[in-house]
Structures are given as C-alpha cells and as structure tokens.
Design a protein around this motif. Structure first.
Motif, mmCIF file in Angstrom:
data_model
loop_
_atom_site.group_PDB
_atom_site.id
_atom_site.type_symbol
_atom_site.label_atom_id
_atom_site.label_comp_id
_atom_site.label_asym_id
_atom_site.label_seq_id
_atom_site.Cartn_x
_atom_site.Cartn_y
_atom_site.Cartn_z
ATOM 1 N N UNK A 291 37.351 51.354 34.202
ATOM 2 C CA UNK A 291 38.139 50.957 33.055
ATOM 3 C C UNK A 291 39.347 50.116 33.395
ATOM 4 N N UNK A 292 39.805 49.407 32.380
ATOM 5 C CA UNK A 292 41.039 48.626 32.479
ATOM 6 C C UNK A 292 41.685 48.593 31.098
ATOM 7 N N UNK A 293 42.991 48.361 31.021
ATOM 8 C CA UNK A 293 43.626 48.219 29.710
ATOM 9 C C UNK A 293 43.073 47.011 28.960
ATOM 10 N N UNK A 294 43.055 47.098 27.644
ATOM 11 C CA UNK A 294 42.541 46.003 26.820
ATOM 12 C C UNK A 294 43.176 44.665 27.164
ATOM 13 N N UNK A 295 44.465 44.675 27.437
ATOM 14 C CA UNK A 295 45.207 43.429 27.625
ATOM 15 C C UNK A 295 45.080 42.870 29.044
ATOM 16 N N UNK A 296 44.499 43.630 29.950
ATOM 17 C CA UNK A 296 44.448 43.211 31.361
ATOM 18 C C UNK A 296 43.261 42.284 31.617
ATOM 19 N N UNK A 297 43.353 41.399 32.599
ATOM 20 C CA UNK A 297 42.225 40.528 32.954
ATOM 21 C C UNK A 297 41.119 41.320 33.647
ATOM 22 N N UNK A 298 39.922 40.726 33.678
ATOM 23 C CA UNK A 298 38.782 41.389 34.307
ATOM 24 C C UNK A 298 38.746 41.217 35.822
ATOM 25 N N UNK A 299 39.326 40.155 36.339
ATOM 26 C CA UNK A 299 39.120 39.794 37.746
ATOM 27 C C UNK A 299 39.441 40.926 38.724
ATOM 28 N N UNK A 300 40.574 41.615 38.621
ATOM 29 C CA UNK A 300 40.837 42.688 39.598
ATOM 30 C C UNK A 300 39.785 43.784 39.564
ATOM 31 N N UNK A 301 39.334 44.160 38.358
ATOM 32 C CA UNK A 301 38.320 45.206 38.250
ATOM 33 C C UNK A 301 36.992 44.738 38.847
ATOM 34 N N UNK A 302 36.635 43.482 38.608
ATOM 35 C CA UNK A 302 35.399 42.936 39.167
ATOM 36 C C UNK A 302 35.433 42.990 40.700
ATOM 37 N N UNK A 303 36.565 42.652 41.298
ATOM 38 C CA UNK A 303 36.677 42.700 42.757
ATOM 39 C C UNK A 303 36.584 44.141 43.264
ATOM 40 N N UNK A 304 37.162 45.091 42.516
ATOM 41 C CA UNK A 304 37.049 46.501 42.904
ATOM 42 C C UNK A 304 35.581 46.956 42.870
ATOM 43 N N UNK A 305 34.848 46.518 41.869
ATOM 44 C CA UNK A 305 33.440 46.900 41.762
ATOM 45 C C UNK A 305 32.644 46.284 42.908
ATOM 46 N N UNK A 306 32.945 45.033 43.240
ATOM 47 C CA UNK A 306 32.241 44.389 44.356
ATOM 48 C C UNK A 306 32.463 45.170 45.650
ATOM 49 N N UNK A 307 33.705 45.595 45.903
ATOM 50 C CA UNK A 307 33.998 46.365 47.112
ATOM 51 C C UNK A 307 33.281 47.708 47.086
ATOM 52 N N UNK A 308 33.256 48.362 45.926
ATOM 53 C CA UNK A 308 32.586 49.660 45.820
ATOM 54 C C UNK A 308 31.070 49.525 46.002
ATOM 55 N N UNK A 309 30.493 48.401 45.538
ATOM 56 C CA UNK A 309 29.059 48.180 45.728
ATOM 57 C C UNK A 309 28.717 48.035 47.211
ATOM 58 N N UNK A 310 29.585 47.366 47.935
ATOM 59 C CA UNK A 310 29.341 47.222 49.365
ATOM 60 C C UNK A 310 29.332 48.600 50.048
ATOM 61 N N UNK A 311 30.232 49.482 49.622
ATOM 62 C CA UNK A 311 30.248 50.844 50.157
ATOM 63 C C UNK A 311 28.999 51.598 49.725
ATOM 64 N N UNK A 312 28.628 51.444 48.468
ATOM 65 C CA UNK A 312 27.434 52.131 47.952
ATOM 66 C C UNK A 312 26.178 51.646 48.661
ATOM 67 N N UNK A 313 26.113 50.379 48.970
ATOM 68 C CA UNK A 313 24.974 49.806 49.693
ATOM 69 C C UNK A 313 24.800 50.441 51.068
ATOM 70 N N UNK A 314 25.901 50.727 51.744
ATOM 71 C CA UNK A 314 25.856 51.227 53.117
ATOM 72 C C UNK A 314 25.831 52.748 53.204
ATOM 73 N N UNK A 315 25.874 53.400 52.051
ATOM 74 C CA UNK A 315 25.930 54.873 52.062
ATOM 75 C C UNK A 315 24.608 55.459 52.551
#
Length: 606
Positions: free
Chosen positions: A582-606
């Motif tokens: 989640x993110x606040x309504x007023x916040x941009x998507x880019x930081x959250x998208x980068x967090x998801x990309x990093x988490x996917x890399x961890x999930x891939x290697x789990x």
C-alpha cells in the motif's frame, strides 16, 4: 352577462395572463365565473393561476372541474398533470399526461411531460419512446431535447444524450439548465474540459445553481484536484447548508487525504440530511469500513441495494433478514461486477453450512467454477435484461423442489452471517480451479525457463479519470518486469492491453508473455487455472487479485490507502494469501514499484 360578453371578458383575462398581469387576469376569470360557474376555460385558467402561485391543490381542484365539463381537452389534462407533479403525486400525474396524449398524439407539451414523468419513475423505455416522438414532431422544441437527452443519459447512450443536450443549448442558450445538463453528460463521458466549460456557463446564467457548483466540485475531485474540489463544495454549502451532496463530497476529499475521522463526520452529516438517499448511505458505509467501524458499516452497506440502477429482481422469494436457515433453502443472488462477486463468494461456504440447501446465482463465466467449488449447491447463471444502468433479473429458472424460502444478495451474506464484529474466519480456498487446466498451464510454464512465474494484471477493465489513480501505467512497472529470472504472464483483461504490452516491450524489452488462445476477459476457467499454476499473482485492485485470494494463491496486491476492503487494518480480512502493498492516495507509485521489484528478487531466490 351574455355569452359574448363572457367570452370577451375571458379573452381580456387571457391576454393579461399571457403578459403576466396575474392579478388582473384572475379578476377577469372570477367575473366570468360569477356569471357562469360552468365556464370551463375560466375554471381551467383560474386553476392554472393558483398552480402558478404555489397553491397546487386548489389549482388542481378547479382544473378538475373544468375537465369534467370538457373531458376532451388535452390542454386541461396536461396542466392537471403539472399540478399533480408539484404535489409529488407522480403516478396520478403520469395517468393524466397519458390521457392527454391519448386525446392528442401530437400535443408536444403532453408528450414531453409524460416522457419526463416516466423517466422520473424509472420507466425509461417508455419515456424514450414518447420523447423521441416529441423530438421528431418538434425538433426545435427545447424541452423535448432536454428530456430526451436526460433519458438517453440514464440508459447509457451518452453520445446521443450529448447531441440532444447540445441541441438544447442552441435552442435555449440563455437557460442555465441546458448547460448544466450538458455539463453533467460530458462529465459522464470523461470529457472533463468541455464539461467544466458547460457547467461554468450554467453558473454564469444562475450564479447560485447548487447542482452546477456541486458537479464542478466533483469534476475537480475526479481529477484529484482536491483544493479546487473542497473550495467548490464549501461554496455550495454557503448557499445551501442543508445540501447533502457537497457534504458527501467533503467526506470523499477527506478520505482521499487519509483523514478518516473527518471523512466519517462529513459522511454522517450528509446521511443525517438525507437519511433516505441510498447513494449517500452506501458511501457512508465505505467511510466506516475504511475507519474500521465494521458493525455500523455493515448495516449501512445494505443501502446499496436501494440505489438507482440496482438489479430489479422478478420472481424471487422474500429477502432474507438473518433469521435461522436450518431446514431452509437460500437463494444467493449475484450483484455488482465479477470481481466483487468473487470477493463476496468468500461467505458462500458459511451460508451452505447454515442452510439446508442453497441456490447460487452467478455470472455465466463463473458457472462451472462454482459448480466444482460448491457441489452440494444448485448453481445457475444469472439471466438478465436491460443495460448496465438498469438491469432486470429473471428467475423463472428457479427449481420447484427444493423451492427457495429466501433470497439474499451475495454482498449481504457477510452482514447476516458474521457473529464476530471484526475478523470472522473464512474457508480458504473457497473456489477451485480445473486441475487438468492447471497441469496443462504448469507444463507450458516450464518452457519459459524461469525460476519464478508471476501472473500479472495492471489495471481494471474500466479506467476513468478518477479510477486511473489506482492503476500505475504499465510503463511504470518496468523495474518489476526487468527483474531477471522471472517470467511474467499477462492476465490483463478488457480492451487495448495487447497494444500496451507491445509498447513496453519495444521500449524496455520486458519479459511479459500473453498466452495464445486465452480470452482473459471471458474464459474464467483458464484465468483461474493460470493463476493457480503460477507461483505468484501480482496486480492492483482488480478481478485478478480476488481470483488469487479465492484460490488461496500467494497474491501481492497494490493498493492506494485508505481502502475500504482493508476494514481499517493492515491486511484484507478473510484473505490470508493476499499481501497488501500500500501507499497513500497522494503518493507516487515509483517508490512502491521499486520496493516490489526488490521483494520479487528475494522471492525468486527463496
């Protein structure tokens, strides 16, 4: 007084009436009636004068006496109908308008009034027929264009509606209502700039038009211009403090900013002002859900069933009010879109446990999935007529044995079944994919040569100006799609998504696969199987996310917050496999998208 003198005096009164010298006109009519109480023309127009002065009941009484003397006068009947409408006697008004049209099928005023009244009653097919005839007979008659435009707008024919409203502005350019109606129609068509221009013209013509100001406010809100929206809402309330619309608008703005106490307070005030307005009450429920006030929210959420455009059900038993279901058969009726239907289906297992038998109505695309998932129930695809604005559900297919004792909209199961005010445990998974299809897609995914297969969608089928904030454009997903070692399989549905994929492939070279031969909009069996065969489902708020949750498949859901489905918490109650990003309504998507990309890399290697 001789008849010639009576008629001359009546004509003098008529001329005074036409020139708005109402006092003098009334005196002439009264003189005629003193000499001849059966002079129906004077009775009629004296009644019209009373109606115009706001004495609708007294005016109607005189007009009715005139109609008894001259029962073939369509004009008298038409004016009787106007008086009845002013008395809020809508059906009696409709009947006398109908009588006037039967007497004179080319009487434009009666046709327009009959069509407008039928539209007010929700009988839009008949309204459309009469108003279309009126416009054909008199294309230069502004009221005919206005009323036909309103009906076309109600039945979803927005292009035709806009054409009628534009014609009305040409015919009556100084009438504020024509511009206001055009602005509202263009707002529905997502033509925001043109809508704003039309609504501002309406305000120039009537500076204190509440509806124009309120719609300008909601137009600004739909474009997330919260400061402008709040200014317009507050200006509207300065003119009319008891108007619930802008109060609800301020609630929406506060919720968008994340100020839930203010959102609930504004929404409760709007509801107090119009306690019978289903749209307002159902939005109050959403605010209460956001704030975590679950018990109160559930109760108010039932108001959605009374909203205009809700499915009209023909041939159903009494509505279930939460009485014990032991020994009873419950008809569970589908409602809203397919994504909501899948979400609400989480409560079907509990309903099956409490009732002797259940009959489940569903979207035709879900019929085979529901039969597999709920084998003890009777499952039938819904049968509906009408359009997306007003549908009628037909239930002549209901079995005679066991006959349904009650019916319940699927979104109301939670309200009636829940025994705990916060988190009632639900069965997971509650929907089952076709195992053969799951195996087939799992084999197909092996050829993708990746360590992780992610089924992904990036938007809903319908994206308006306002809803666009919930869906980051596909190009913003590039950091996610560029994570190596992951195969992304598209479950996007609706129209135009293939072109979106092609564009990001060319620009970013992303690894996003659209499976050949799969209709992701209509073939729900394959969509469920793909979601089940993948390692992870990734999407914003959409049907695909609820499919992942229903299958108990690991699902990452991108959400703007606050969000009513989270019920004031940090997750989605009853959907343990769904992780909220989640993110606040007023916040941009880019930081959250980068967090998801990093988490996917961890999930891939789990």
């Amino acid at each position: 007084m001789h008849s010639d003198q009576q008629q001359a005096l009546f004509q003098e009164g008529l001329q005074r009436h036409i020139h708005r010298d109402y006092k003098a006109a009334a005196a002439r009519y009264d003189q005629v009636l003193a000499a001849n109480p059966l002079h129906y023309q004077s009775l009629h127009l004296r009644g019209v004068l009373l109606h115009q002065a706001g004495l609708h009941g007294a005016g109607f009484a005189l007009m009715r006496r005139a109609a008894a003397i001259s029962p073939t006068s369509a004009e008298i009947l038409n004016n009787m109908g106007l008086a009845l409408k002013s008395l809020n006697q809508i059906e009696p008004a409709r009947k006398v308008f109908q009588q006037a049209v039967c007497l004179d099928k080319s009487y434009i005023d009666a046709l327009v009034n009959l069509g407008g009244t039928l539209n007010q009653q929700g009988r839009r097919d008949r309204a459309h027929r009469y108003l279309r005839w009126a416009v054909l007979l008199a294309p230069g008659y502004g009221d005919a264009n206005i009323n036909l435009g309103n009906v076309l707008q109600e039945i979803g024919l927005l292009d035709e509606a806009a054409m009628m409203h534009r014609a009305a502005t040409r015919l009556q350019p100084k009438r504020y209502a024509t511009w206001q109606n055009l602005g509202i129609c263009l707002q529905l068509k997502q033509q925001s700039l043109a809508a704003k221009t039309a609504l501002r013209k309406a305000l120039i013509l009537r500076l204190k038009s509440l509806e124009a100001m309120n719609n300008l406010a909601f137009l600004a809100f739909s474009q997330h211009n919260l400061n402008d929206a709040e200014n317009w809402f507050n200006r509207t309330l300065m003119v009319e403090p008891q108007y619930s619309g802008p109060r609800m608008g301020l609630a929406e703005c506060a919720a968008w900013r994340g100020d839930l106490p203010a959102a609930v307070a504004h929404a409760q005030k709007a509801f107090e002002l119009t306690p019978r307005e289903a749209r307002i009450e159902s939005r109050l429920a959403i605010m209460l859900f956001m704030a975590g006030k679950i018990t109160s929210a559930r109760k108010h959420y039932e108001a959605r069933l009374k909203k205009a455009g809700n499915v009209k059900r023909l041939g159903v038993p009494d509505r279930w009010q939460g009485t014990p279901l032991a020994g009873k058969t419950l008809l569970i009726c589908s409602e809203q879109g397919i994504g909501d239907e899948i979400m609400y289906a989480a409560d079907i297992p509990a309903a099956l446990q409490q009732s002797a038998h259940a009959i489940i109505e569903c979207d035709p695309r879900l019929e085979t999935i529901y039969r597999r998932s709920f084998p003890q129930a009777t499952v039938h695809a819904h049968q509906r007529s009408g359009n997306f604005l007003q549908q009628t559900g037909h239930y002549d297919w209901l079995p005679k044995s066991p006959a349904a004792n009650f019916h319940c909209a699927i979104g109301s199961l939670d309200f009636h079944l829940s025994t705990q005010p916060q988190r009632r445990q639900r069965q997971t998974p509650y929907l089952i994919a076709d195992s053969r299809r799951v195996r087939r897609f799992a084999e197909q995914f092996k050829s993708l040569e990746s360590r992780l297969v992610v089924a992904v969608s990036w938007r809903s089928k319908i994206v308006t100006d306002f809803r666009s904030a919930a869906y980051p454009p596909l190009a913003e997903w590039a950091p996610v799609f560029q994570v190596p070692g992951i195969a992304f399989v598209s479950l996007q549905y609706g129209d135009g998504w293939q072109a979106e994929i092609d564009a990001v492939r060319r620009r970013y070279g992303v690894n996003l696969t659209a499976l050949d031969g799969v209709d992701t909009t209509n073939d729900m069996e394959s969509v469920f199987a793909i979601a089940a065969a993948a390692d992870l489902v990734l999407c914003p708020s959409s049907t695909v996310g609820w499919i992942g949750g229903a299958l108990n498949q690991e699902t990452w859901l991108l959400l703007n917050r606050p969000c009513y489905i989270m019920r004031g918490g940090d997750d989605i109650p009853g959907f343990p496999s769904v992780q909220v990003w989640g993110k606040p309504n007023m916040a941009p998507w880019a930081p959250l998208i980068h967090d998801i990309a990093a988490a996917l890399a961890v999930r891939r290697d789990a």
